[in-house]
Scaffold this motif. Structure first.
Motif, mmCIF file in Angstrom:
data_model
loop_
_atom_site.group_PDB
_atom_site.id
_atom_site.type_symbol
_atom_site.label_atom_id
_atom_site.label_comp_id
_atom_site.label_asym_id
_atom_site.label_seq_id
_atom_site.Cartn_x
_atom_site.Cartn_y
_atom_site.Cartn_z
ATOM 1 N N ASN A 127 51.099 21.894 39.908
ATOM 2 C CA ASN A 127 50.128 20.819 39.713
ATOM 3 C C ASN A 127 48.720 21.358 39.514
ATOM 4 O O ASN A 127 47.860 20.707 38.923
ATOM 5 N N PHE A 128 48.469 22.547 40.069
ATOM 6 C CA PHE A 128 47.158 23.197 40.002
ATOM 7 C C PHE A 128 47.401 24.672 39.711
ATOM 8 O O PHE A 128 48.446 25.227 40.057
ATOM 9 N N GLY A 129 46.408 25.313 39.089
ATOM 10 C CA GLY A 129 46.601 26.727 38.792
ATOM 11 C C GLY A 129 45.322 27.472 38.540
ATOM 12 O O GLY A 129 44.271 26.878 38.268
ATOM 13 N N LEU A 130 45.425 28.790 38.626
ATOM 14 C CA LEU A 130 44.277 29.661 38.372
ATOM 15 C C LEU A 130 44.757 31.036 37.968
ATOM 16 O O LEU A 130 45.879 31.441 38.291
ATOM 17 N N ILE A 131 43.924 31.729 37.237
ATOM 18 C CA ILE A 131 44.157 33.129 36.866
ATOM 19 C C ILE A 131 43.028 33.943 37.467
ATOM 20 O O ILE A 131 41.853 33.646 37.248
ATOM 21 N N THR A 132 43.370 34.948 38.242
ATOM 22 C CA THR A 132 42.330 35.739 38.915
ATOM 23 C C THR A 132 41.469 36.490 37.913
ATOM 24 O O THR A 132 40.250 36.514 38.026
ATOM 25 N N ASN A 133 42.115 37.094 36.903
ATOM 26 C CA ASN A 133 41.384 37.858 35.881
ATOM 27 C C ASN A 133 42.367 38.351 34.820
ATOM 28 O O ASN A 133 43.584 38.274 34.999
ATOM 29 N N PHE A 134 41.822 38.853 33.743
ATOM 30 C CA PHE A 134 42.611 39.544 32.724
ATOM 31 C C PHE A 134 42.211 41.013 32.763
ATOM 32 O O PHE A 134 41.055 41.360 32.507
ATOM 33 N N GLY A 135 43.143 41.887 33.092
ATOM 34 C CA GLY A 135 42.830 43.312 33.174
ATOM 35 C C GLY A 135 43.858 44.145 32.435
ATOM 36 O O GLY A 135 44.826 43.627 31.859
ATOM 37 N N ASN A 142 44.861 41.440 38.581
ATOM 38 C CA ASN A 142 44.485 42.037 39.858
ATOM 39 C C ASN A 142 44.172 40.943 40.868
ATOM 40 O O ASN A 142 43.695 39.871 40.514
ATOM 41 N N GLY A 143 44.431 41.234 42.136
ATOM 42 C CA GLY A 143 43.978 40.360 43.209
ATOM 43 C C GLY A 143 44.828 39.145 43.504
ATOM 44 O O GLY A 143 44.420 38.279 44.283
ATOM 45 N N SER A 152 41.464 47.771 37.820
ATOM 46 C CA SER A 152 41.256 47.823 39.263
ATOM 47 C C SER A 152 40.770 49.201 39.707
ATOM 48 O O SER A 152 39.993 49.319 40.664
ATOM 49 N N MET A 153 41.212 50.256 39.023
ATOM 50 C CA MET A 153 40.765 51.609 39.356
ATOM 51 C C MET A 153 39.263 51.749 39.097
ATOM 52 O O MET A 153 38.519 52.283 39.930
ATOM 53 N N LEU A 154 38.824 51.260 37.958
ATOM 54 C CA LEU A 154 37.404 51.345 37.620
ATOM 55 C C LEU A 154 36.566 50.531 38.600
ATOM 56 O O LEU A 154 35.488 50.962 39.028
ATOM 57 N N ALA A 155 37.060 49.369 38.985
ATOM 58 C CA ALA A 155 36.341 48.526 39.943
ATOM 59 C C ALA A 155 36.215 49.221 41.291
ATOM 60 O O ALA A 155 35.156 49.177 41.932
ATOM 61 N N ALA A 156 37.275 49.874 41.727
ATOM 62 C CA ALA A 156 37.241 50.587 43.010
ATOM 63 C C ALA A 156 36.261 51.754 42.967
ATOM 64 O O ALA A 156 35.543 52.024 43.948
ATOM 65 N N LEU A 157 36.208 52.443 41.844
ATOM 66 C CA LEU A 157 35.291 53.574 41.702
ATOM 67 C C LEU A 157 33.832 53.113 41.668
ATOM 68 O O LEU A 157 32.949 53.747 42.269
ATOM 69 N N LYS A 158 33.576 52.018 40.964
ATOM 70 C CA LYS A 158 32.209 51.481 40.916
ATOM 71 C C LYS A 158 31.759 51.037 42.302
ATOM 72 O O LYS A 158 30.593 51.212 42.688
ATOM 73 N N ASN A 159 32.693 50.458 43.042
ATOM 74 C CA ASN A 159 32.371 50.042 44.402
ATOM 75 C C ASN A 159 32.050 51.250 45.277
ATOM 76 O O ASN A 159 31.073 51.239 46.033
ATOM 77 N N LEU A 160 32.852 52.303 45.176
ATOM 78 C CA LEU A 160 32.617 53.511 45.974
ATOM 79 C C LEU A 160 31.271 54.138 45.629
ATOM 80 O O LEU A 160 30.548 54.614 46.519
#
Length: 426
Positions: free
Chosen positions: A167-175, A99-100, A321-329
């Motif tokens: 050369n550089f990297g990142l992972i936003t999350n594992f969902g 996500n993201g 992402s659905m659960l995150a959106a609901l918790k935010n709401l």
């Protein structure tokens, strides 16, 4: 023809095109094939539209000396992209995650662009075709190129890393995204971590959220890490303040007020801050970049219509992402709340379970005004107050009669549901 020879013709071309409807004069056209189309059949049209060269893999498509016959057009595109990446030799920052990704990419670009010349993946061109096209759009005068990588099965990120050589990297999350293709949640972690594996094997730099134990576990024993998070042990300290509805945080004793909703966006903002710090972007420029960034394209947008606040997050959805959106709401202040949730795709055998979990959470935390749309949500067991619809067409008649005054509305679903259509009818 060798890649080096094709590359010389690429350098003399205006740009790359894979769609004859969008060709500009001087372009190099790649005749890609798909399940329902064959670009070789449009070579004549490509030249008529101004193409300078056409890369084809069907000998019958060779209609003049400006056609270049190769064994496979897609492989040639990928090899050419890697050749170009080596030739321009600019620092590449790659990112992936469940996500993201696109929001994070745009935030990083915004921060670095205050001090450097930067280009990045356009939209979500992040697959085996999009990544090569992104790389081929980069020029040698750039200070940084940012490459977003998407995947829905094992070895895909590994393959994209071989093309982009970051050369550089990142992972936003594992969902819980693309569970069907990855073979479950553990498969998602393994597949996305192919970016970490590449960076580690090549002694490159990883930016990592130290608040995420799943990520720390995947990069265990690797020393070339730059951490960011809420505690003082991190290389970059970014303090989370609030998210009601917009995310506010603090960095270097300066408050940053973003235009992104939901505490789930904290990590996306924090890594952009961390990368800015690493490359010595001034704090005031980081603040300005984050505060100026506005989400668009149905991603966590807030739309105000008179007394109604609409959270439009209909670009895509998965259980995480659905659960995150609901918790935010749930934690937002509002007289009334309306929920329009669409099916989550590519969940395979987990689809029934994950949709039921979301339905249960929704009913446990919201009393009324719950609207579930799609075949998977329609099959869930719910209370009589929850309204379910097999399709958007079934939902449409109800929308015109809803009174949404003084309410907050969440619209979220997978891309295939196209729930942004609700806006036209409210």
């Amino acid at each position: 023809m060798e890649i080096a020879s094709i590359y010389k013709k690429f350098e003399a071309s205006a740009s790359i095109s894979t769609d004859t409807r969008k060709i500009s004069k001087g372009d190099m056209y790649f005749a890609l094939k798909g399940d329902n189309f064959d670009g070789n059949k449009f070579v004549k049209q490509a030249f008529e539209s101004g193409a300078k060269h056409c890369i084809v893999d069907d000998k019958n498509a060779v209609i003049n000396d400006n056609c270049i016959l190769v064994d496979d057009v897609l492989t040639t595109l990928q090899n050419l992209a890697n050749y170009h990446r080596k030739t321009i030799n600019i620092p590449i920052i790659s990112l992936t995650g469940s996500n993201g990704k696109t929001t994070t990419k745009e935030l990083i670009k915004a921060v670095l662009s205050t001090s450097y010349k930067v280009d990045a993946t356009k939209g979500n061109l992040n697959n085996h075709i999009g990544v090569p096209l992104t790389l081929l759009s980069f020029t040698k005068d750039l200070d940084f190129g940012i490459v977003e990588m998407g995947a829905n099965h094992q070895k895909e990120i590994e393959f994209l890393c071989g093309i982009a050589e970051p050369n550089f990297g990142l992972i936003t999350n594992f969902g819980k995204a693309h569970l069907e293709g990855f073979g479950g949640e553990e498969g998602v972690i393994k597949g996305k971590s192919e970016l970490y594996d590449y960076l580690k094997a090549n002694e490159k730099t990883v930016f990592i959220n130290s608040d995420d134990p799943k990520q720390l576990k995947q990069i265990n024993s690797y020393h070339n890490i730059k951490t960011f998070g809420k505690t003082k042990e991190n290389d970059c300290i970014v303090e989370f303040k609030s998210a009601n509805p917009y995310v506010n945080l603090s960095y270097n004793n300066i408050d940053i007020h973003s235009q992104l909703i939901g505490d789930y966006n904290y990590g996306n903002i924090a890594v952009a801050v961390a990368i800015g710090q690493y490359f010595e972007v001034k704090t005031e420029n980081i603040k300005k970049a984050i505060e100026s960034y506005q989400p668009n394209n149905n991603r966590s947008e807030i739309i105000n219509r008179h007394t109604t606040k609409i959270i439009l997050d209909a670009y895509n959805a998965n259980p995480t992402s659905m659960l995150a959106a609901l918790k935010n709401l749930k934690q937002l202040n509002a007289d009334r709340k309306y929920l329009f949730l669409g099916d989550m795709f590519e969940l395979g055998k987990e689809a029934e379970k994950e949709h039921q979990t979301i339905a249960n959470f929704t009913e446990d935390n919201f009393d009324e005004n719950i609207f579930l749309v799609g075949e998977n949500f329609y099959k869930t067991t719910t209370k009589s107050t929850t309204k379910k619809f097999k399709s958007f067409e079934d939902l449409k008649p109800l929308l015109k009669n809803l009174d949404l005054k003084n309410s907050t509305v969440l619209i979220k679903g997978s891309r295939g549901m196209a729930l942004e259509r609700i806006l036209e009818l409210l």
